[in-house]
Structures are given as structure tokens and as C-alpha cells.
Scaffold this active site. Structure first.
Site, short mmCIF file in Angstrom:
data_model
loop_
_atom_site.label_atom_id
_atom_site.label_comp_id
_atom_site.label_asym_id
_atom_site.label_seq_id
_atom_site.Cartn_x
_atom_site.Cartn_y
_atom_site.Cartn_z
N CYS A 73 -3.55 -9.13 -6.48
CA CYS A 73 -3.43 -8.45 -7.04
C CYS A 73 -2.88 -8.28 -7.78
O CYS A 73 -2.81 -7.47 -9.39
CB CYS A 73 -1.92 -7.76 -6.09
SG CYS A 73 -2.33 -6.39 -5.94
N HIS A 129 1.66 -1.35 -9.40
CA HIS A 129 1.89 -2.70 -9.46
C HIS A 129 2.35 -4.03 -10.61
O HIS A 129 1.78 -5.50 -10.78
CB HIS A 129 0.93 -3.23 -8.38
CG HIS A 129 1.25 -4.40 -7.15
ND1 HIS A 129 1.38 -5.20 -5.69
CD2 HIS A 129 2.82 -5.37 -7.08
CE1 HIS A 129 1.88 -5.90 -5.76
NE2 HIS A 129 3.21 -6.45 -6.19
#
Ligand SMILES: *[C@@H]1O[C@H](CO)[C@@H](O)[C@H](O)[C@H]1NC(C)=O
Ligand SMILES: *[C@@H]1O[C@H](CO)[C@@H](O)[C@H](O)[C@H]1NC(C)=O
Ligand SMILES: *[C@@H]1O[C@H](CO)[C@@H](O)[C@H](O)[C@H]1NC(C)=O
Ligand SMILES: *[C@@H]1O[C@H](CO)[C@@H](O)[C@H](O)[C@H]1NC(C)=O
Length: 545
Positions: A73, A129
Site C-alpha cells: 500500500c 496512508h
């Protein structure tokens, strides 16, 4: 509100340099799925999860069939936002954990900032993120004008904790915000960049790892494996979201001047990895491995601006390429010609490749170098070397499900009846059924049953590299390191050359001051409260530091 007001003041005004008869710049809608496997969309040959909205865009646009992302990610999102490999921003080792005092370095100019310079207004709906330990690392301080975000257990509306959204289904929240951004966008004032970063189909907290409404699960009772069925329902919800967004673009008269990209952030977590049940079949490996199943992603681009559409691109592309590609699509060629920018990027503009089917400049892809775990992988042309492993070999196999590939099981009518399908039909862009079938067949990866050459690749951390001819052997079954030592030498030399430019990973130990218990059980920008406890809205936490 204060932050929003300040932000409007610093936002660049649309550049008036655009000549009156220049075509308007395209709206850019970037939809990023989380942890979606290569085999979890219909257009790659699986008939298991219904993804008709995504498939309709794929058949009408371009299927990116050798499209690479980072294996996990944070590194992938950093490459998308900066146009650089994670080894060049310190983001190469695993993910950014919620309590880490770090973020994507502030010296990096990111995609919305480049696009804002070209007159765009940028919004993010979904997962960031890339750091939140201080407000200046968060999206509203890095070019985005609005943000709905999931932070661990937490949701934000702009910079505010969104207590009111607790208990709502994240995919729905992200979809609603995306729709409202599009509906409220005044195209007369300039183009829109909307980054839709879904949390689906990532697994949730262990007490409910595959959260999705029961009604949506029940629709998929042809999937016998219960957890796979729940994962499939999360993906199907996300597909519906794609349809809703396409439909809003149509209603807002923006669709015909839009570029829509759909991409996964990394390969799928299969067979219980992260408590999840994605599928990369028949590719090898899972999320956070350097095998094709970890880095070769489901991806497509759709736009009426693409002159050669309804095709499968087998040329290599990397997620870092979107930044220069989209800058070029936005008419920002002077920005690209700036030697400083093009030299510092790893991304290459493949806009002409996409628009005109010209050959791609992208030949080499660094999949990652992780010196902490002792793994690295590089593709040059048709060859890929991979050395080391991330889980002592535990996730280096091939994982199902893959059996539901009978073309008769795929429901072509769903594609036609989906919101995207109808919008494509309206634009006369949906190919004939026969052409859809041909595209889907071309985009379906199959493995050779056997080869007289090669050995299996058994990797351990820091082990000797294996070599694969990934074009002929996309499933990485036949290690040709012994047969082609000179090819391997070239790849190793290239890897070492790239490695010499790497910066150290920026990972930090968790900071106990980040604990949500100090902040009314929310994740927050804890770094802004160091030594300035009066600023904390959540009671006297000074005694804790
Ligand atoms: C987010 O905040 C804005 C401004 O305070 C408000 O108008 C909007 O309704 C909020 N959105 C949600 C989904 O709560
Ligand atoms: C390129 O970078 C150098 C050093 O950072 C700077 O002095 C120069 O002005 C930059 N050139 C352009 C065209 O931006
Ligand atoms: C990359 O370079 C660093 C620093 O010289 C070295 O320690 C590391 O082993 C190299 N990694 C690879 C994969 O060559
Ligand atoms: C703390 O959280 C609760 C919801 O869990 C919320 O109702 C309350 O307003 C929050 N308190 C502060 C000071 O933000």
C-alpha cells in the site's frame, strides 16, 4: 473551518494562459482499489466476482495488461503521488504504521500540486496512508481541497474527526463524497482531479475482517467459500461505486471530457493472507511479495481522448508513470520539459503510447529493493530477476481460486445493463459482444503446463537471484538463471546501478504518544501536540507525555 479558509487562500488560481480556442483540459478521475487481486475483475477472465461496471470501462478503453505497482500500500501510493520509486523517497519498506512519526517527505511535490499548477481543483475521497503525524503531511496541506478518509479506526471529513460517519459502510461514504464533488464541480472554472481511494477490498479489524452488508453477500451465493464470498461482495460494492461515479460524470456533462483510471494498489492477499481471500490466479505470490501476483495489477484507462481504444496493451507500465502521463494529458508538457522534473522522476509519460498506440518508453521496472528483508526484483524487457523472499518462502506459491474461467459463466448482459455499460453505449464506445469476448480472451493470462527448461526458484532472504522470462512464463514457474547467466548478469548490474541511487528507508518505531487513548480514541496528527498540550482539544493529556 479555519484550515479550509486558509487553504483556499493558498490554492493556486486557475491559470488564465489557456488560449480561448484550446480544448478544455480533461477531468481526471483516479479510482484506486485496495488489495484487489489480478483475477478479481471480470475482464481478466474470471467469472466469479461480478464487476460489470469496471469491465465496461475496460472493454471501451484500454486494458493495461502488464501494469506494475508496488507490492504493498504505502509504497504504491507514494509512487503514484510522486512519480518516483519508493527507494527514492524512503517508502520502500512495508507500510506506514499509524503511530509512526513520519510521512511522505514534505519536499516531494505531489500529483495534485502539479495538476493545481495547471488549473485543476483536486479532491481526495478515501484512504491516504502517506502520513498523518502532523497536519502538514495530510492531504489538505498537499494540494487536495477536500478529503474523506479512513485512518485506522478513524474517519475524517476534511481535517475534522467524522464521528457522525462511524458505523457507515466506507465504500458508501467514499462514493457519496465522490458524487458530491463531481456534482458540485463547476467545469467552467477549470478541470477536476478526483482521487477515489477505496478501502475495499482490504480486510478490516480481526473481529470483523471482511465487513460488507449481508444483503450484498447473499447475492453471491454461487461462491461456496464463505470468506471468498464476503471478499467478493466487497469488490462488487466497489464495482457499483464505479458505476455510480461514471453515471454522475455523465449527468454532470463531464464524462466526454474525462480520463478515468482504475487500478489496484498492489496484488491481492489470497488464501487467508491478511485474513483475506483475493485471487491473483494464475500468477505466483500474493500482496507484499515481489512475484507477479504481488506487483502485476488489474488496471485500465478510459477516455474519449484515447484515439486507439478497445484494446489490450501488453507493453510495460509502472504506477509511477501516471504522474508524468497525467501532467502531459493535462497539457503540462512545459512542466515535463523542465529538466529538473524529468530527471528526478522515475515515472515516464506514456500518454502518447496510450493515445496513439505508439511504442512505450518504459522498458525497465524496479519492483522494489528492501534491504531490511533482503529482497529485490527488477524487470528489463521480457526478463525478470527476483532475489530473496519476504516471508521465508511462505507466500511464494500459487493460490486459487481459478476454476471459474468457463466463458459461458460470464454474464455479458450484466456489462450491457450496468451503469458504466449504459454510459458507454450512450457514447457509442462499448464494443460489440464479439469484440468484448476477444478483448477478455487477450487479457486472460494462462500458464504453460510444462517446460523442458528451468528449475524451480526456492528463495530465502538474501538468496541468489532467480531469472524468469516473464512474457513467456508469466506464472514464474521456470527459473532460467542457470541457462541464461549473461542475461542474469545484466539484470544484476542494472539492479546494482539503481540501488546506488536509493535512500535509506524512513521507517520509525511506533511513538507511544500517538495512542488513540490520548485523543478520544481517534487517530490524529499527534506530532502537532508534542510540547504544546494546550492545543489538544481532547482534555489535559500533558501528564501523559
Ligand atoms: C463534512 O463537513 C462539511 C462541512 O462542515 C459538512 O457540510 C458535510 O455535511 C460533512 N460531511 C459529512 C458526510 O458528514
Ligand atoms: C533546477 O534546480 C536548481 C537547484 O535546485 C535550481 O537552482 C534551478 O532554478 C532549477 N531550474 C528550473 C528550471 O527549475
Ligand atoms: C544496496 O546498497 C546498499 C548500500 O550499499 C547495500 O547494503 C545493499 O546490500 C544493496 N542491495 C542490493 C539488493 O544490492
Ligand atoms: C469523543 O468521542 C465521542 C464519540 O465517541 C464524541 O461524541 C465526542 O464529541 C468526542 N469528544 C470530543 C471532545 O471531541
Amino acid at each position: 473551518m479555519l484550515f479550509l479558509v486558509l487553504l483556499w487562500l493558498v490554492l493556486p488560481m486557475p491559470i488564465p494562459s489557456e488560449a480561448a480556442n484550446d480544448p478544455p483540459k480533461p477531468h481526471i478521475i483516479f479510482i484506486l482499489a485496495d488489495d484487489l487481486g489480478f483475477n478479481d475483475v471480470g475482464f481478466h477472465g474470471s467469472a466469479q466476482i461480478p464487476t460489470p461496471n469496471i469491465d465496461a470501462l475496460a472493454y471501451s478503453g484500454i486494458i493495461l495488461n502488464r501494469y506494475y505497482v508496488a507490492p504493498i500500500c504505502t509504497p504504491s501510493r507514494s509512487a503514484l503521488m510522486t512519480g518516483k520509486y519508493p527507494i527514492h523517497t524512503g517508502m520502500q519498506h512495508t507500510v506506514l504504521y499509524a503511530a509512526e512519526p513520519r510521512g511522505l517527505p514534505l519536499k516531494e511535490k505531489i500529483l495534485p500540486q502539479y495538476l493545481n499548477d495547471l488549473g485543476y481543483t483536486s479532491h481526495i475521497s478515501g484512504k491516504w496512508h502517506l502520513g498523518h503525524w502532523k497536519l502538514e503531511y495530510t492531504p489538505l496541506f498537499r494540494g487536495f481541497s477536500s478529503h474523506k478518509n479512513l485512518w485506522g479506526l478513524d474517519m475524517r471529513n476534511g481535517t475534522d474527526v467524522a464521528y457522525n460517519l462511524h458505523g457507515q459502510y466506507t465504500t458508501d461514504v467514499i462514493t457519496k463524497h465522490s458524487v458530491s464533488v463531481i456534482a458540485n464541480h463547476d467545469a467552467a472554472k477549470g478541470p477536476l482531479f478526483l482521487y477515489v481511494a477505496h478501502a475495499a477490498g482490504h480486510s478490516g479489524n480481526p473481529y470483523n475482517p471482511l465487513p460488507v452488508p449481508d444483503d450484498d453477500v447473499m447475492k453471491l451465493d454461487h461462491i461456496l467459500h464463505y470468506k471468498r464470498r464476503r471478499y467478493a461482495a466487497m469488490v462488487a460494492k466497489m464495482d457499483e461505486s464505479v458505476g455510480v461515479i461514471v453515471d454522475q460524470l455523465r449527468k454532470s456533462n463531464m464524462l466526454e471530457n474525462s480520463i478515468i483510471i482504475f487500478s489496484s494498489d498492489n496484488g491481492g492477499p489470497a488464501q487467508g493472507f491478511n485474513l483475506n481471500f483475493a485471487s491473483n490466479y494464475p500468477l505466483r505470490g500474493v500482496k507484499n511479495t515481489l512475484w507477479e501476483g504481488g506487483v502485476r495489477a488489474a488496471g485500465l484507462v478510459w477516455s474519449p481522448l484515447l484515439e486507439k481504444r478497445q484494446r489490450v496493451v501488453d507493453e510495460t507500465m509502472h504506477i509511477s508513470d501516471w504522474l508524468p502521463t497525467l501532467i502531459e494529458a493535462a497539457g503540462g508538457i512545459p512542466a515535463l520539459a523542465n529538466a529538473n522534473l524529468s530527471q528526478s522522476l522515475d515515472g515516464m509519460s506514456i500518454w502518447q503510447t496510450l493515445v496513439h498506440a505508439y511504442p512505450s518508453p518504459r522498458k525497465t521496472v524496479l519492483h522494489n529493493i528492501d534491504d531490511i528483508w533482503g529482497s529485490a526484483a527488477l524487470t528489463v524487457g521480457d526478463w525478470k530477476m527476483i532475489q530473496g523472499t519476504n516471508y521465508n518462502g511462505r507466500w511464494d506459491g500459487w493460490y486459487g481460486p481459478g476454476g471459474e474461467r468457463d466463458p459461458h459463466l460470464y454474464d455479458w448482459n450484466l456489462v450491457l445493463k450496468s451503469s458504466s455499460g449504459k454510459a458507454m453505449t450512450g457514447l457509442k464506445m462499448l464494443p460489440s459482444r464479439a469484440d468484448q469476448q476477444r478483448l477478455r480472451e487477450t487479457a486472460t493470462v494462462t500458464c504453460q503446463g510444462q517446460s523442458t527448461q528451468g528449475t524451480s526458484c526456492v528463495a530465502t532472504a538474501f538468496s541468489a537471484p532467480c531469472l524468469f522470462h516473464v512474457r513467456d512464463d508469466p506464472c514464474e514457474q521456470f527459473n532460467l538463471a542457470e541457462q541464461y547467466p549473461k542475461v542474469l548478469d545484466l539484470l544484476v548490474a542494472e539492479l546494482q546501478h539503481i540501488n546506488s541511487t536509493a535512500v535509506p528507508p524512513s521507517n520509525q518505531p511506533d511513538d507511544p504518544r500517538a495512542s488513540p487513548m490520548y485523543f478520544n480514541y481517534t487517530w490524529t496528527n499527534f506530532g502537532d501536540y508534542y510540547g504544546n498540550i494546550k492545543g489538544a482539544v481532547l482534555g489535559d493529556i500533558s501528564s501523559k507525555f
